[in-house]
Motif scaffolding. Sequence first.
Motif, PDB file in Angstrom:
ATOM      1  N   ALA A  55       0.845  -1.191   0.000  1.00  0.00           N
ATOM      2  CA  ALA A  55       0.000   0.000   0.000  1.00  0.00           C
ATOM      3  C   ALA A  55       0.877   1.235   0.000  1.00  0.00           C
ATOM      4  O   ALA A  55       2.035   1.210   0.427  1.00  0.00           O
ATOM      5  CB  ALA A  55      -0.921   0.000   1.222  1.00  0.00           C
ATOM      6  N   SER A  56       0.320   2.350  -0.463  1.00  0.00           N
ATOM      7  CA  SER A  56       1.044   3.617  -0.423  1.00  0.00           C
ATOM      8  C   SER A  56       0.077   4.761  -0.218  1.00  0.00           C
ATOM      9  O   SER A  56      -1.112   4.668  -0.543  1.00  0.00           O
ATOM     10  CB  SER A  56       1.865   3.829  -1.697  1.00  0.00           C
ATOM     11  OG  SER A  56       1.027   3.869  -2.836  1.00  0.00           O
ATOM     12  N   LEU A  57       0.601   5.848   0.323  1.00  0.00           N
ATOM     13  CA  LEU A  57      -0.199   7.030   0.617  1.00  0.00           C
ATOM     14  C   LEU A  57       0.698   8.259   0.467  1.00  0.00           C
ATOM     15  O   LEU A  57       1.792   8.299   1.041  1.00  0.00           O
ATOM     16  CB  LEU A  57      -0.753   6.946   2.032  1.00  0.00           C
ATOM     17  CG  LEU A  57      -1.767   8.002   2.473  1.00  0.00           C
ATOM     18  CD1 LEU A  57      -3.054   7.849   1.667  1.00  0.00           C
ATOM     19  CD2 LEU A  57      -2.058   7.860   3.969  1.00  0.00           C
ATOM     20  N   TYR A  58       0.242   9.254  -0.326  1.00  0.00           N
ATOM     21  CA  TYR A  58       1.057  10.448  -0.582  1.00  0.00           C
ATOM     22  C   TYR A  58       0.197  11.704  -0.552  1.00  0.00           C
ATOM     23  O   TYR A  58      -1.000  11.659  -0.874  1.00  0.00           O
ATOM     24  CB  TYR A  58       1.745  10.354  -1.942  1.00  0.00           C
ATOM     25  CG  TYR A  58       2.999   9.520  -1.934  1.00  0.00           C
ATOM     26  CD1 TYR A  58       4.250  10.096  -1.712  1.00  0.00           C
ATOM     27  CD2 TYR A  58       2.933   8.142  -2.144  1.00  0.00           C
ATOM     28  CE1 TYR A  58       5.400   9.327  -1.699  1.00  0.00           C
ATOM     29  CE2 TYR A  58       4.078   7.360  -2.132  1.00  0.00           C
ATOM     30  CZ  TYR A  58       5.312   7.967  -1.916  1.00  0.00           C
ATOM     31  OH  TYR A  58       6.451   7.196  -1.891  1.00  0.00           O
ATOM     32  N   PHE A  59       0.848  12.814  -0.188  1.00  0.00           N
ATOM     33  CA  PHE A  59       0.235  14.140  -0.204  1.00  0.00           C
ATOM     34  C   PHE A  59       1.182  15.086  -0.938  1.00  0.00           C
ATOM     35  O   PHE A  59       2.399  14.948  -0.847  1.00  0.00           O
ATOM     36  CB  PHE A  59       0.004  14.671   1.212  1.00  0.00           C
ATOM     37  CG  PHE A  59      -0.796  13.760   2.094  1.00  0.00           C
ATOM     38  CD1 PHE A  59      -2.170  13.910   2.191  1.00  0.00           C
ATOM     39  CD2 PHE A  59      -0.173  12.757   2.828  1.00  0.00           C
ATOM     40  CE1 PHE A  59      -2.914  13.077   3.005  1.00  0.00           C
ATOM     41  CE2 PHE A  59      -0.911  11.917   3.647  1.00  0.00           C
ATOM     42  CZ  PHE A  59      -2.287  12.079   3.738  1.00  0.00           C
ATOM     43  N   SER A  60       0.618  16.091  -1.638  1.00  0.00           N
ATOM     44  CA  SER A  60       1.465  17.096  -2.274  1.00  0.00           C
ATOM     45  C   SER A  60       0.736  18.435  -2.318  1.00  0.00           C
ATOM     46  O   SER A  60      -0.493  18.500  -2.261  1.00  0.00           O
ATOM     47  CB  SER A  60       1.842  16.679  -3.699  1.00  0.00           C
ATOM     48  OG  SER A  60       0.714  16.712  -4.554  1.00  0.00           O
ATOM     49  N   ASP A  61       1.535  19.492  -2.434  1.00  0.00           N
ATOM     50  CA  ASP A  61       1.014  20.856  -2.530  1.00  0.00           C
ATOM     51  C   ASP A  61       1.876  21.617  -3.527  1.00  0.00           C
ATOM     52  O   ASP A  61       3.027  21.952  -3.227  1.00  0.00           O
ATOM     53  CB  ASP A  61       1.043  21.538  -1.166  1.00  0.00           C
ATOM     54  CG  ASP A  61       0.470  22.968  -1.194  1.00  0.00           C
ATOM     55  OD1 ASP A  61       0.071  23.428  -2.287  1.00  0.00           O
ATOM     56  OD2 ASP A  61       0.446  23.605  -0.132  1.00  0.00           O
ATOM     57  N   VAL A  62       1.341  21.842  -4.734  1.00  0.00           N
ATOM     58  CA  VAL A  62       2.009  22.672  -5.726  1.00  0.00           C
ATOM     59  C   VAL A  62       1.481  24.087  -5.525  1.00  0.00           C
ATOM     60  O   VAL A  62       0.286  24.343  -5.742  1.00  0.00           O
ATOM     61  CB  VAL A  62       1.747  22.178  -7.163  1.00  0.00           C
ATOM     62  CG1 VAL A  62       2.460  23.082  -8.169  1.00  0.00           C
ATOM     63  CG2 VAL A  62       2.217  20.728  -7.325  1.00  0.00           C
ATOM     64  N   GLU A  63       2.345  24.989  -5.110  1.00  0.00           N
ATOM     65  CA  GLU A  63       1.936  26.333  -4.697  1.00  0.00           C
ATOM     66  C   GLU A  63       1.143  27.048  -5.787  1.00  0.00           C
ATOM     67  O   GLU A  63       1.552  27.092  -6.948  1.00  0.00           O
ATOM     68  CB  GLU A  63       3.165  27.168  -4.337  1.00  0.00           C
ATOM     69  CG  GLU A  63       2.843  28.549  -3.794  1.00  0.00           C
ATOM     70  CD  GLU A  63       4.080  29.345  -3.452  1.00  0.00           C
ATOM     71  OE1 GLU A  63       3.946  30.554  -3.182  1.00  0.00           O
ATOM     72  OE2 GLU A  63       5.189  28.760  -3.443  1.00  0.00           O
ATOM     73  N   ASP A  64      -0.018  27.576  -5.395  1.00  0.00           N
ATOM     74  CA  ASP A  64      -0.906  28.355  -6.263  1.00  0.00           C
ATOM     75  C   ASP A  64      -1.516  27.536  -7.394  1.00  0.00           C
ATOM     76  O   ASP A  64      -2.073  28.108  -8.331  1.00  0.00           O
ATOM     77  CB  ASP A  64      -0.180  29.568  -6.866  1.00  0.00           C
ATOM     78  CG  ASP A  64       0.220  30.587  -5.814  1.00  0.00           C
ATOM     79  OD1 ASP A  64      -0.454  30.660  -4.776  1.00  0.00           O
ATOM     80  OD2 ASP A  64       1.235  31.282  -6.019  1.00  0.00           O
TER      81      ASP A  64
END
Length: 421
Positions: free
Chosen positions: A210-219
């Motif tokens: 299993a895998s779990l990821y989060f990301s935030d590309v600004e704007d």
Amino acid sequence: MKVMKWSVIALAVAAGTSQMALASQQSESKGFVEDASLDLLLRNTYFNRDYKDGVGDVRSWGQGFITTFESGFTQGTIGVGVDAYGILGVRLDGGKGYNYNAMFERDSNNEPERDLSQAGAAIKAQFSNTVIKYGNQFPSMPVLAYDDSRLLPESFTGTLITSNEIEGLELNAGRFTADSAMSSSSRDSVGLNSADVFGGSYQLNENLSASLYFSDVEDVYKKKYANVNYVMPMGAEQALSFDFNIYKTKYDNETIPDAFFGDGTFGDDSTIWSLAAKYSVGAHAFILAHQRVSGDAGYAYDLGDGGSSIWVANSYYSDFNWKDERSYQASYELDFSSFGAPGLFWKTAYVYGDNIDVASGEGKEREFFNQVQYVVQSGPVKDLSLKLRNSIYRSNGALRDAGSPDLNEIRAFVEYPLSIL
């Protein structure tokens, strides 16, 4: 591509009950030079996209030279090292009228560049089984992944921490501030402000991961990704596997400039998921997959998170990622090793999508995909790879009006890796 619902708590509990990694990578380091490698990949790429309305056809042919150096780590409690690369792409064909801009960008006179080049390096440090790297690199995670599907690879600049302290568990955390597209010599041709990523994958046992990821590309957008894969052995040379993937995207702006989605207008959120089942028996594999999009928009990517950040089942020429789209896949794979031709592999797939929400009505699309690849197994050109892929893509009038015309596409690759050090 993988199956099942997963959560951060479940991942943490499973990790906490696992054994610690048995050996430290740093304790086994032989040294900066002793563990170093220097490789050269020669890649020849031909790309031809024939639009059926006769307008905008593109074709490009280029020769790439991709050199990568990876040092070992110095010995001691904390080891240090350096990774570096140098890439050169030379255009062999594809003039102003036919150049494919994803292989060679245009200069100030709107002429395709004759050649592209770039060099980069990253410093790295290792403690136990954890590595921190800063500089130019090629990250590959579900929510931030470099694209290497044309002539030269996409690259990112930033910091990435990779930890394997617990056996079977890999954790990643990073921040990137520049994104160089495949067709550009510029260090940040995409214009990335910043992209933060965190997540990991866990191999629970030999059959379940299993895998779990989060990301935030600004704007641009914030993403959550989950994936589970289960393999069910069914006797000698038989297995049934399931793959489930899901992305949930929260857009930061209502309008993002992306021509694929027509006028580029986005709402607040989007969800895309896919479920694939694969039955393998001997040299054969049969795959069925279903994929769905819901929410205020289609699934957008490659806006600072890389051209390969779409890990779903129905991604070929088309990604079948339009607003409200439902798509269905049937595919077949054949490994010719059992027939006296080791290194020869063929895949064919048919994908159909409907229920697409576009301005002029319900959009529909379909793709027939074929790819054959052969890798030389021995002799003076051992590891020489030949790959040919073809997509026949068709859409209905509503989708063509939204900017997705009928086309036939051919991609050909000849690759020869050389180990220098």
